[in-house]
Design an enzyme around this catalytic site. Structure first.
Site, short mmCIF file in Angstrom:
data_model
loop_
_atom_site.label_atom_id
_atom_site.label_comp_id
_atom_site.label_asym_id
_atom_site.label_seq_id
_atom_site.Cartn_x
_atom_site.Cartn_y
_atom_site.Cartn_z
N CYS A 140 35.49 51.27 19.81
CA CYS A 140 36.94 51.23 19.58
C CYS A 140 37.67 52.18 20.52
O CYS A 140 38.70 51.81 21.11
CB CYS A 140 37.24 51.58 18.12
SG CYS A 140 36.33 53.02 17.51
N HIS A 220 42.54 56.30 15.07
CA HIS A 220 42.35 57.41 16.00
C HIS A 220 43.67 57.63 16.75
O HIS A 220 44.45 56.69 16.93
CB HIS A 220 41.33 57.07 17.10
CG HIS A 220 39.98 56.62 16.61
ND1 HIS A 220 39.15 57.41 15.85
CD2 HIS A 220 39.29 55.48 16.83
CE1 HIS A 220 38.01 56.76 15.62
NE2 HIS A 220 38.06 55.58 16.20
P1 NAD Z 1 29.35 48.83 8.72
O1 NAD Z 1 28.42 49.80 8.12
O2 NAD Z 1 30.72 48.69 8.16
O3 NAD Z 1 28.71 47.36 8.68
C1 NAD Z 1 27.38 47.12 9.04
C2 NAD Z 1 26.83 46.05 8.14
O4 NAD Z 1 25.49 45.73 8.56
C3 NAD Z 1 26.74 46.49 6.68
O5 NAD Z 1 27.22 45.42 5.88
C4 NAD Z 1 25.25 46.73 6.46
O6 NAD Z 1 24.85 46.48 5.12
C5 NAD Z 1 24.65 45.71 7.40
N1 NAD Z 1 23.27 45.97 7.82
C6 NAD Z 1 22.58 47.13 7.78
N2 NAD Z 1 21.34 46.95 8.27
C7 NAD Z 1 21.25 45.64 8.61
C8 NAD Z 1 20.23 44.82 9.16
N3 NAD Z 1 19.02 45.32 9.45
N4 NAD Z 1 20.50 43.51 9.39
C9 NAD Z 1 21.70 42.99 9.10
N5 NAD Z 1 22.71 43.70 8.57
C10 NAD Z 1 22.50 45.01 8.34
O7 NAD Z 1 29.39 49.16 10.28
P2 NAD Z 1 30.55 48.80 11.29
O8 NAD Z 1 31.58 49.85 11.23
O9 NAD Z 1 30.96 47.37 11.11
O10 NAD Z 1 29.80 49.03 12.69
C11 NAD Z 1 29.01 48.01 13.29
C12 NAD Z 1 28.91 48.30 14.77
O11 NAD Z 1 30.21 48.25 15.33
C13 NAD Z 1 28.33 49.67 15.14
O12 NAD Z 1 27.65 49.55 16.37
C14 NAD Z 1 29.59 50.50 15.32
O13 NAD Z 1 29.37 51.62 16.16
C15 NAD Z 1 30.50 49.48 15.99
N6 NAD Z 1 31.92 49.76 15.84
C16 NAD Z 1 32.43 50.24 14.68
C17 NAD Z 1 33.78 50.53 14.62
C18 NAD Z 1 34.39 51.09 13.37
O14 NAD Z 1 35.31 51.89 13.48
N7 NAD Z 1 33.96 50.74 12.18
C19 NAD Z 1 34.61 50.28 15.70
C20 NAD Z 1 34.07 49.74 16.87
C21 NAD Z 1 32.72 49.49 16.94
#
Ligand code: NAD
Length: 357
Positions: A140, A220
């Site tokens: 992000c 942010h």
């Molecule tokens: P999150 O924790 O909200 O969602 C992740 C999901 O994946 C959860 O539902 C979890 O139960 C599931 N999960 C866990 N292990 C798993 C597996 N082995 N197989 C399938 N599903 C599984 O996380 P998020 O915030 O959505 O982040 C996901 C990615 O996106 C990360 O790489 C993060 O760095 C990136 N990201 C996050 C944000 C943010 O601010 N939330 C912003 C940009 C990028």
């Protein structure tokens, strides 16, 4: 139609699924969940086929009244492209699964850059992902920085970027994260890792970043100082940024003095989940001293990468140019805020035609 599977249906995954479902040239084959929690029930209600991310846990779904379409392997086999939205580091563990079915994959910014052939931002380096089998959509913060650096770089040239990133401690649902009552230099060492991440998009850019974490969940905020190669006026920079479809320059009359009012604005405008896909730059903050540009921008961490994931799919499948994809993604999602008090672009699905059946 490009058949898209989503592995991990949390903050990013559920938004990606909804965005894919709005595209005329894509369809959601299914989403993979580890457990039948509230998000699984919502996915079910939205009509997405649900697959067990961990096959041993499949019986839990039946017990909870959530019907499964199959296990993760079947989803990967059925998809043209998988969007991995699992927590940081889990994507790397999933990579071999996607490769074993020769299914292309998009990873998120929590993974290391070397997980994929290219790191991606639609505005800055769309063509780097053309025809690639694996791409990482940058984080992000890196997305927000890339979107604003690209037009400045092209219009004026850049000698040096210095940015302080005041980051939210966690997303609204991440109740185990903090700080609750503190202000953390994070990381304490300088520069932070964000600058090197931006250099995966702009290899020749000189950039130093400093990071903090604060007790907030909303957005942010970045304080930017960019030393430009040209002498320019603040008005010229403002006009340049106003022409960017994924940058919203907040006009003074809006009375938006922080992330809280930005989120209210998005909710009032009927944005799904109160999402703000655009960088939000405070117009009053755009200032020039010599060749140094200063400004503040807010980044909605939960949603700014969503349009980028959609554009990455078109770049990898070589089904549209950058301009075509960005325009189509913006139109279908409703990305774009004007300076007027009415403000938010109408989402128009009426003229959208499929580009690939
Ligand atoms: P999150 O924790 O909200 O969602 C992740 C999901 O994946 C959860 O539902 C979890 O139960 C599931 N999960 C866990 N292990 C798993 C597996 N082995 N197989 C399938 N599903 C599984 O996380 P998020 O915030 O959505 O982040 C996901 C990615 O996106 C990360 O790489 C993060 O760095 C990136 N990201 C996050 C944000 C943010 O601010 N939330 C912003 C940009 C990028």
């Amino acid at each position: 139609m490009i058949r898209v599977g989503i592995n991990g249906y949390g903050t990013i995954g559920k938004r990606v699924a909804d965005a894919v479902s709005l595209q005329p040239d894509m369809e959601v084959v299914g989403v993979a969940k580890t457990k039948p929690n509230f998000e699984a029930h919502t996915a079910d209600q939205r009509g997405y086929e649900i697959y067990a991310a961990i096959p041993d846990r499949a019986p839990l779904f039946g017990d909870a009244g959530v019907e499964l379409a199959g296990a993760i392997d079947e989803l990967v086999a059925a998809a043209d492209i998988m969007i991995d939205c699992t927590p940081s580091g889990v994507g790397a563990e999933n990579k071999s699964l996607y490769e074993s079915y020769e299914t292309s994959a998009i990873f998120q910014g929590g993974e290391d850059a070397d997980i994929a052939e290219a790191s991606f931002n639609a505005r800055a380096n769309y063509d780097a992902a053309r025809g690639a089998d694996s791409v990482r959509v940058v984080s992000c913060n890196t997305t927000g920085l890339s979107r604003i650096i690209a037009p400045l770089w092209e219009a004026y040239g850049i000698d040096q970027v210095r940015t302080t990133l005041v980051r939210r401690g966690g997303d609204p649902s991440q109740n185990s994260r903090g700080p609750i009552n503190d202000i953390l230099p994070d990381p304490i060492s300088i520069p932070s890792h964000h600058g090197p991440d931006v250099k995966t998009i702009f290899p020749d850019l000189a950039i130093d970043t400093l990071g903090l974490k604060v007790p907030a969940t909303l957005m942010h905020v970045h304080a930017l100082n960019v030393t430009l190669k040209s002498d320019v006026t603040a008005a010229h920079v403002r006009q340049l940024l106003e022409e960017e479809s994924r940058i919203y320059v907040i006009s003074e009359g809006m009375g938006i003095d922080g992330a809280g009012k930005l989120k209210d604005f998005a909710h009032d405008a009927g944005r799904p989940r109160g999402d703000i896909w655009e960088n939000c730059v405070w117009g009053e903050s755009i200032a020039i001293s010599g060749r140094d540009l200063y400004l503040f921008q807010a980044i909605h961490q939960e949603s700014d990468v969503i349009p980028e994931n959609i554009d990455a799919i078109r770049a990898m499948t070589e089904s549209a140019t950058a301009a075509e994809s960005i325009e189509l993604t913006n139109r279908t999602l409703g990305v774009g805020i004007t300076g007027s008090p009415i403000g938010v672009a109408e989402t128009d699905h009426s003229e959208v035609e499929a580009t690939d059946d």
